[in-house]
Design an enzyme around this catalytic site. Structure first.
Site, PDB file in Angstrom:
ATOM      1  N   CYS A 158       0.849  -1.534  -0.003  1.00 14.00           N
ATOM      2  CA  CYS A 158      -0.305  -0.161  -0.067  1.00 14.00           C
ATOM      3  C   CYS A 158       0.634   1.100   0.267  1.00 14.00           C
ATOM      4  O   CYS A 158       0.593   2.466  -0.159  1.00 14.00           O
ATOM      5  CB  CYS A 158      -1.126   0.122   1.166  1.00 14.00           C
ATOM      6  SG  CYS A 158      -1.939  -1.539   1.364  1.00 14.00           S
ATOM      7  N   CYS A 204      -0.222   9.794   7.107  1.00 20.40           N
ATOM      8  CA  CYS A 204       0.696   9.225   7.942  1.00 20.40           C
ATOM      9  C   CYS A 204       0.540  10.021   9.075  1.00 20.40           C
ATOM     10  O   CYS A 204       0.795   8.911   9.696  1.00 20.40           O
ATOM     11  CB  CYS A 204       1.404  10.090   7.444  1.00 20.40           C
ATOM     12  SG  CYS A 204       1.983  10.258   5.629  1.00 20.40           S
TER      13      CYS A 204
END
Ligand code: FES
Length: 295
Positions: A35, A105
């Site tokens: 991913c 993130c």
């Protein structure tokens, strides 16, 4: 080229705590190379149960490295219960903000932390991964309905694009966009029904609806119980910009020091929990009624 803050660049160019803690107490791994992002977090506890060391290894972009670096800094010295309170928003805020497309993130950091704590506590997976009713919505990125629901709730997301930015779901073939939209609507429906807040906190980026919900919640939780104890009550009448219009009920409506209650209790609480800019006024109709009563 992304616009990164100086803090992001600093943690990207000089990442703190890179590597793996020797003989760790907790290990959390999230994401996958397939991913494009992966993060492994390890930590060690001291005798008092505080995180004495934390390190990370990541495969990802500048913001993944900066988010992971900050995460290790944020959790050092904390107990596990304290560390569990660190959210992806804390990570992003510490960095002075992340581009919206890179918020995933910071979410990855929060998930790695939860996975590492769950690992230490002998659980198989992070709490939000234990629900058996969970199902994969985005097959391109392996993201489940619970994960999507969670980023929507915790970050007040309202569009599919934002969901993609926060957890990658929807960023591939697009086949799951309809499902994601349904989840957004169902979360919004819940929030309106419960009149409960998504876990948004005091901050600059509240939407109008979030602000009103947070005001209502603060009144319900921080103000009303104290007034009820004295036989009074309070009602939120309206919000106009930063003006919060309320009405006192019961004993409070007859109280000679309701002006004091309004400023020192209601306004102070709203400023503490919602925004420094708020000011409170009493609803004109109920004021007239009070004067008639007192007069
Ligand atoms: S299934 Fe979600 S983007 Fe393809």
């Amino acid at each position: 080229m992304w616009e990164y803050t100086d803090k992001v660049m600093d943690h990207f160019l000089n990442p703190r705590n890179v590597g793996e803690v020797e003989d760790p107490d907790g290990v959390g791994e999230v994401g996958s190379l397939a991913c494009g992002d992966a993060l492994k977090l390890t930590f060690k506890l001291d005798k008092e149960g505080r995180i004495v060391d934390a390190k990370f290894k990541t495969f990802g972009c500048a913001s993944a490295i900066a988010s992971s670096s900050v995460l290790t800094e944020l959790i050092k010295g904390k107990t596990l219960d304290e560390a569990m309170k660190v959210t992806n928003r804390d990570i992003a805020e510490y960095l002075g903000g992340l581009p919206e497309q890179k918020m995933h993130c910071s979410v990855m950091g929060q998930e790695a932390l939860e996975a590492a704590i769950a690992n230490y506590r002998g659980q198989m997976a992070a709490p939000h991964e234990q629900d058996h009713a969970e199902r994969i919505v985005c097959t391109c990125f392996g993201v489940t309905d619970k994960e999507i629901e969670r980023v929507i709730r915790e970050n007040g997301l309202t569009t599919v694009e934002q969901v993609t930015n926060y957890c990658k779901a929807g960023g591939g073939c697009g086949g799951c966009h309809g499902e994601i939209e349904k989840i957004i609507l169902s979360v919004q429906g819940d929030q309106v029904k419960e009149q409960a807040l998504p876990p948004v906190r005091k901050g600059k980026k509240l939407t109008t609806i979030q602000k009103i919900q947070l005001i209502q919640q603060t009144i319900n939780e921080q103000v009303r119980p104290a007034l009820r104890a004295h036989g009074g009550n309070i009602e939120l009448i309206d919000v106009e910009g930063d003006k919060v219009i309320i009405a006192f009920r019961g004993m409070c409506a007859q109280c000679k020091i309701s002006e004091f209650t309004m400023k020192d209790v209601v306004e102070a609480k709203l400023r503490e929990f919602v925004s420094e800019d708020l000011f409170v006024e009493e609803d004109k109709d109920s004021l007239d009624a009070q004067h008639a009563h007192k007069g």
